[in-house]
Design a protein around this motif. Structure first.
Motif, short mmCIF file in Angstrom:
data_model
loop_
_atom_site.label_atom_id
_atom_site.label_comp_id
_atom_site.label_asym_id
_atom_site.label_seq_id
_atom_site.Cartn_x
_atom_site.Cartn_y
_atom_site.Cartn_z
N LEU A 1 0.57 -1.29 -0.45
CA LEU A 1 0.38 0.13 -0.33
C LEU A 1 1.05 1.41 0.00
CD1 LEU A 1 -2.47 -0.98 2.68
CD2 LEU A 1 -3.20 -0.92 0.30
N ILE A 2 2.18 1.46 0.88
CA ILE A 2 3.01 2.50 0.43
C ILE A 2 3.81 2.72 -0.89
CG2 ILE A 2 5.19 3.03 1.52
CD1 ILE A 2 4.87 2.13 4.31
N GLY A 3 3.53 1.54 -1.38
CA GLY A 3 4.37 1.27 -2.52
C GLY A 3 3.44 2.52 -3.68
N LYS A 4 1.62 1.75 -3.44
CA LYS A 4 0.75 1.85 -4.43
C LYS A 4 0.63 3.84 -4.41
CE LYS A 4 -1.80 -2.39 -4.63
NZ LYS A 4 -3.33 -2.94 -4.72
N THR A 5 0.72 4.07 -3.20
CA THR A 5 0.70 5.32 -2.89
C THR A 5 1.32 6.16 -3.04
OG1 THR A 5 0.53 5.11 -0.14
CG2 THR A 5 -1.47 5.35 -1.04
N MET A 6 2.94 6.08 -2.79
CA MET A 6 3.54 7.41 -2.82
C MET A 6 4.43 7.30 -4.33
SD MET A 6 3.41 8.47 -0.17
CE MET A 6 5.82 9.04 0.35
N ILE A 7 5.36 5.68 -4.87
CA ILE A 7 5.65 5.86 -5.53
C ILE A 7 5.19 6.18 -7.28
CG2 ILE A 7 7.39 4.22 -7.03
CD1 ILE A 7 7.54 2.72 -3.99
N SER A 8 6.28 7.12 -7.68
CA SER A 8 5.28 7.19 -9.61
C SER A 8 6.22 6.42 -10.25
CB SER A 8 5.16 8.72 -9.84
OG SER A 8 4.10 9.10 -8.65
N PRO A 9 6.45 6.21 -11.18
CA PRO A 9 7.69 5.83 -12.25
C PRO A 9 9.17 6.11 -12.82
CG PRO A 9 5.77 4.95 -13.37
CD PRO A 9 4.73 6.02 -11.76
N GLY A 10 9.84 5.96 -11.70
CA GLY A 10 11.48 7.17 -11.61
C GLY A 10 11.55 7.46 -9.91
N ASP A 11 10.74 7.35 -9.24
CA ASP A 11 10.82 7.76 -7.75
C ASP A 11 11.87 7.65 -7.50
OD1 ASP A 11 8.92 10.26 -8.10
OD2 ASP A 11 7.51 9.20 -7.26
N LYS A 12 12.62 7.97 -6.67
CA LYS A 12 14.03 7.58 -6.09
C LYS A 12 13.65 6.71 -4.83
CE LYS A 12 17.31 8.43 -9.50
NZ LYS A 12 17.94 9.66 -8.33
N VAL A 13 14.10 5.91 -4.37
CA VAL A 13 13.62 5.05 -2.61
C VAL A 13 14.87 4.67 -2.19
CG1 VAL A 13 12.28 3.51 -1.61
CG2 VAL A 13 11.23 4.55 -3.47
N ILE A 14 15.01 5.17 -1.29
CA ILE A 14 16.34 4.10 -0.30
C ILE A 14 16.00 3.21 -0.24
CG2 ILE A 14 17.97 5.18 1.11
CD1 ILE A 14 18.13 7.92 0.22
N VAL A 15 16.37 2.31 0.31
CA VAL A 15 16.58 0.91 0.97
C VAL A 15 18.26 0.46 1.24
CG1 VAL A 15 14.59 0.10 -0.11
CG2 VAL A 15 17.16 -0.95 -0.37
N GLU A 16 17.87 -0.24 2.55
CA GLU A 16 18.74 -1.10 3.67
C GLU A 16 20.19 -2.03 1.84
OE1 GLU A 16 18.36 -1.57 7.96
OE2 GLU A 16 16.72 -1.74 6.49
N GLY A 17 21.45 -2.29 2.05
CA GLY A 17 22.31 -3.25 1.80
C GLY A 17 22.85 -3.71 2.18
N PRO A 18 22.01 -5.23 2.31
CA PRO A 18 21.36 -5.60 1.69
C PRO A 18 19.51 -5.48 2.69
CG PRO A 18 22.45 -7.14 3.63
CD PRO A 18 22.76 -5.70 3.74
N THR A 19 18.90 -6.06 2.12
CA THR A 19 17.15 -6.06 2.79
C THR A 19 16.26 -6.79 2.15
OG1 THR A 19 15.34 -4.09 3.20
CG2 THR A 19 16.38 -4.64 1.08
N PHE A 20 14.68 -6.55 2.73
CA PHE A 20 14.17 -8.09 2.52
C PHE A 20 14.43 -7.97 0.93
CE2 PHE A 20 8.97 -8.65 2.74
CZ PHE A 20 9.09 -9.76 3.07
N LEU A 21 13.67 -9.08 0.49
CA LEU A 21 13.74 -8.71 -1.27
C LEU A 21 12.41 -8.79 -1.84
CD1 LEU A 21 14.36 -10.34 -4.03
CD2 LEU A 21 14.05 -12.72 -2.87
N ALA A 22 10.98 -8.93 -1.15
CA ALA A 22 10.11 -9.08 -1.42
C ALA A 22 9.88 -7.51 -1.82
CB ALA A 22 8.98 -9.48 -0.61
N THR A 23 10.66 -6.61 -0.52
CA THR A 23 10.26 -5.13 -0.35
C THR A 23 11.13 -4.54 -1.66
OG1 THR A 23 10.23 -4.89 1.70
CG2 THR A 23 10.37 -2.98 0.30
N ILE A 24 11.98 -5.29 -1.86
CA ILE A 24 12.27 -4.62 -3.32
C ILE A 24 11.71 -4.84 -4.73
CG2 ILE A 24 14.69 -4.92 -5.41
CD1 ILE A 24 16.60 -5.74 -2.25
N GLN A 25 10.84 -6.61 -4.38
CA GLN A 25 10.26 -6.30 -5.57
C GLN A 25 9.46 -6.02 -5.93
OE1 GLN A 25 10.22 -10.82 -4.29
NE2 GLN A 25 11.31 -11.63 -6.00
N CYS A 26 8.77 -5.41 -4.86
CA CYS A 26 7.38 -4.61 -4.68
C CYS A 26 7.66 -3.33 -5.32
CB CYS A 26 7.44 -4.50 -2.92
SG CYS A 26 5.23 -3.41 -3.26
N PHE A 27 8.54 -2.49 -4.75
CA PHE A 27 9.42 -1.14 -4.97
C PHE A 27 9.29 -0.99 -6.55
CE2 PHE A 27 10.06 -0.07 -0.20
CZ PHE A 27 8.52 0.17 0.33
#
Length: 396
Positions: free
Chosen positions: A105-131
């Motif tokens: 839901l955060i991905g749906k409500t916050m991300i437009s194509p091309g938007d930058k998102v910062i995650v940890e390296g490494p992080t939860f695999l499903a989150t990378i896929q979702c975003f």
């Protein structure tokens, strides 16, 4: 068929694909991120479900509000208050179908194509896929045993001006890292300074061994003026009670919650009312503290057993920091003594010896470290862990 172009950016989960190799009889798996089903409080959940049907069958079996079953929202607010979240009220959260839906839901409500998102390296695999599914340009902030490196995170925020930052501060998946109290405060200060949303994913925070971890970012926000509105907090019952209930929750500022609720209406209308009513009755029963004490003790024993076995069987061939909670070891092949340095190749050799783990590369959004791997101690007892690590030693 012509599928949506957004699917071009994602692949099937490497972990799910690995499970296809685990049909070999007698294999010991350190690959999954599941809790141990033997620890589920089956009797407590049975009583809770029966009470849900006896006391309010209409509420448990009928359609419900998208925001969530009100008695459960009240119990979850109290649960968060017990962990130091000041002034937590039911209307400040919505119930989701697991914390995975909260992230979606955060991905749906916050991300437009091309938007930058910062995650940890490494992080939860499903989150990378979702975003990535929503078109995010994902940047990766390095971590160490104390969690994300805040100086580097600030540099990335300044450089990329992200839509949001996604963190697992407490016993991260896959890293097992625990973000220090000092770094937590600095992250809240960065959120205010740069007016950037910080998404805190907290499915493992209650699974600590010994001393409790620092308060969540959500709880600490009361100490950093202006930071509460820049925190979105995702919680889950999956790792501490039962993943089959699919009960999670999202705490956020009202505007984000309203948008997330609207998007949830489009996907599943509401989380299972029966599951919600069962979870509400369970939390009301007062059994959760004993359940948490039990799982903490069992997982602590398994974690210590794995640490000892890794040191004994693999020695200098592997480097790791023993976790203080959660379900995972994050390790790195050193290559010392001519031993392997590529975790993918090591994984194939390990399967031949009858033991499985997940290579670390898929957990990186950028620049994967091919020497890393994740080991879960959750579903094997200490004897099985010792045997499995012994097989890893033979696979070197």
């Amino acid at each position: 068929m012509q599928f949506a172009t957004r699917l071009d950016n994602v692949e099937t989960s490497a972990i799910r694909e690995l499970f296809k190799l685990l049909g070999k009889p007698g294999i010991i798996s350190f690959a999954g991120g599941f809790p141990d089903s033997a620890m589920f409080d089956v009797e407590g959940l049975r009583e809770a479900s029966q009470k849900a049907l006896a006391e309010e069958p209409g509420g448990a079996l009928q359609y419900g509000a998208t925001e969530g079953y009100e008695p459960l929202r009240a119990q979850l607010a109290a649960f968060e208050r017990s962990k130091g979240v000041a002034d937590m009220e039911p209307n400040q959260l919505i119930v989701t179908t697991g914390s995975q839906q909260a992230l979606d839901l955060i991905g749906k409500t916050m991300i437009s194509p091309g938007d930058k998102v910062i995650v940890e390296g490494p992080t939860f695999l499903a989150t990378i896929q979702c975003f990535r599914l929503y078109g995010a340009d994902i940047q990766s902030a390095p971590i160490d045993a104390q969690g994300v490196q805040v100086d580097r995170l600030e540099q990335l925020i300044v450089e990329h001006r992200p839509k949001f930052v996604y963190l697992i501060p407490t016993f991260g998946n896959p890293s097992g890292a625990l973000l220090s109290l000092e770094r937590r405060r600095r992250i809240l200060e960065l959120a205010v300074k740069y007016q950037v949303l910080v998404v805190e994913d907290d499915p493992y925070g209650d699974l600590y061994f010994g001393e409790a971890p620092p308060p969540s970012l959500l709880a600490l926000a009361s100490e950093v003026p202006g930071s509460r509105e820049w925190i979105a907090h995702c919680g889950s019952m999956s790792k501490v009670l039962s993943p089959g209930l699919r009960v999670g929750w999202l705490v956020a500022q009202p505007e984000l919650l309203a948008k997330a609720t609207m998007c949830k209406q489009f996907s599943d209308a509401h989380t299972s009312t029966f599951a919600q009513a069962t979870a509400a009755q369970y939390l009301k029963s007062g059994r959760m503290p004993a359940t948490l004490r039990n799982v903490r003790q069992k997982y602590a024993e398994r974690s210590h057993g794995m640490a000892e076995a890794l040191k004994r069987e693999l020695g200098e061939a592997i480097e790791f920091t023993e976790p203080k909670g959660g379900l995972f070891f994050w390790a790195r092949l050193s290559g010392r003594g001519g031993k392997p340095t590529h975790a993918g190749e090591f994984a194939r050799r390990a399967i031949e010896q009858g033991v499985a783990f997940v290579p670390g590369a898929p957990f990186f959004a950028k620049d994967p470290d091919l020497a890393t791997l994740r080991l879960s101690f959750a579903t094997a007892d200490v004897d099985k862990i010792r045997e499995g690590v012994g097989r890893l030693g033979r696979a070197l």
